[in-house]
Motif scaffolding. Structure first.
Motif, PDB file in Angstrom:
ATOM      1  N   GLY A  83      18.463   1.293  -2.649  1.00 19.10           N
ATOM      2  CA  GLY A  83      18.077   1.692  -1.299  1.00 19.10           C
ATOM      3  C   GLY A  83      16.649   1.295  -0.968  1.00 19.10           C
ATOM      4  O   GLY A  83      16.030   0.487  -1.652  1.00 19.10           O
ATOM      5  N   VAL A  84      16.142   1.890   0.089  1.00 19.79           N
ATOM      6  CA  VAL A  84      14.782   1.612   0.556  1.00 19.79           C
ATOM      7  C   VAL A  84      13.837   2.593  -0.114  1.00 19.79           C
ATOM      8  O   VAL A  84      14.023   3.805  -0.025  1.00 19.79           O
ATOM      9  N   ASN A 108       9.141   5.094  -5.081  1.00 21.94           N
ATOM     10  CA  ASN A 108      10.119   6.169  -5.143  1.00 21.94           C
ATOM     11  C   ASN A 108      11.348   5.727  -4.352  1.00 21.94           C
ATOM     12  O   ASN A 108      11.303   5.628  -3.129  1.00 21.94           O
ATOM     13  N   PHE A 109      12.446   5.431  -5.079  1.00 19.28           N
ATOM     14  CA  PHE A 109      13.703   5.018  -4.455  1.00 19.28           C
ATOM     15  C   PHE A 109      14.631   6.223  -4.342  1.00 19.28           C
ATOM     16  O   PHE A 109      14.749   7.003  -5.293  1.00 19.28           O
ATOM     17  N   PRO A 110      15.341   6.373  -3.212  1.00 19.57           N
ATOM     18  CA  PRO A 110      16.187   7.557  -3.026  1.00 19.57           C
ATOM     19  C   PRO A 110      17.338   7.639  -4.031  1.00 19.57           C
ATOM     20  O   PRO A 110      17.730   8.730  -4.418  1.00 19.57           O
ATOM     21  N   ASP A 111      17.863   6.488  -4.450  1.00 21.72           N
ATOM     22  CA  ASP A 111      19.022   6.503  -5.339  1.00 21.72           C
ATOM     23  C   ASP A 111      18.688   6.194  -6.800  1.00 21.72           C
ATOM     24  O   ASP A 111      19.573   6.159  -7.636  1.00 21.72           O
ATOM     25  N   GLU A 150       0.841  -1.196   0.000  1.00 23.12           N
ATOM     26  CA  GLU A 150       0.000   0.000   0.000  1.00 23.12           C
ATOM     27  C   GLU A 150       0.872   1.241   0.000  1.00 23.12           C
ATOM     28  O   GLU A 150       2.029   1.198   0.438  1.00 23.12           O
ATOM     29  N   PRO A 151       0.332   2.367  -0.470  1.00 28.38           N
ATOM     30  CA  PRO A 151       1.095   3.613  -0.433  1.00 28.38           C
ATOM     31  C   PRO A 151       1.624   3.906   0.974  1.00 28.38           C
ATOM     32  O   PRO A 151       0.933   3.714   1.962  1.00 28.38           O
ATOM     33  N   GLY A 152       2.881   4.331   0.996  1.00 30.93           N
ATOM     34  CA  GLY A 152       3.530   4.665   2.256  1.00 30.93           C
ATOM     35  C   GLY A 152       4.410   3.553   2.792  1.00 30.93           C
ATOM     36  O   GLY A 152       5.301   3.811   3.610  1.00 30.93           O
ATOM     37  N   MET A 153       4.188   2.315   2.342  1.00 30.01           N
ATOM     38  CA  MET A 153       5.004   1.200   2.819  1.00 30.01           C
ATOM     39  C   MET A 153       6.418   1.311   2.262  1.00 30.01           C
ATOM     40  O   MET A 153       6.634   1.826   1.163  1.00 30.01           O
ATOM     41  N   LEU A 154       7.377   0.815   3.033  1.00 35.31           N
ATOM     42  CA  LEU A 154       8.774   0.816   2.618  1.00 35.31           C
ATOM     43  C   LEU A 154       9.137  -0.551   2.064  1.00 35.31           C
ATOM     44  O   LEU A 154       8.765  -1.580   2.633  1.00 35.31           O
TER      45      LEU A 154
END
Length: 62
Positions: free
Chosen positions: A23-24, A38-41, A9-13
């Protein structure tokens, strides 16, 4: 779609099992097994949940 993908679901890592250097990432949407993360890298990536099993992270995970 895998059972695990259906639970995202949206918001899950999550992490991508084949791309740990991304990354996470945070799930943005999950529509019909197409998961936008959306991945940070790496940035925003759309993943076919029938082909890739994203790994969810929970609070107890390091």
């Amino acid at each position: 779609m895998s059972d695990m993908t259906a639970l995202l679901e949206p918001g899950m890592l999550v992490t991508h099992p084949d791309m740990p250097d991304w990354g996470v990432g945070q799930v943005q949407s999950n529509i019909g097994g197409r998961v936008t993360v959306n991945f940070p890298d790496e940035g925003k990536v759309v993943i076919d949940g029938t082909r890739i099993g994203l790994v969810p992270l929970f609070e107890s995970d390091p």
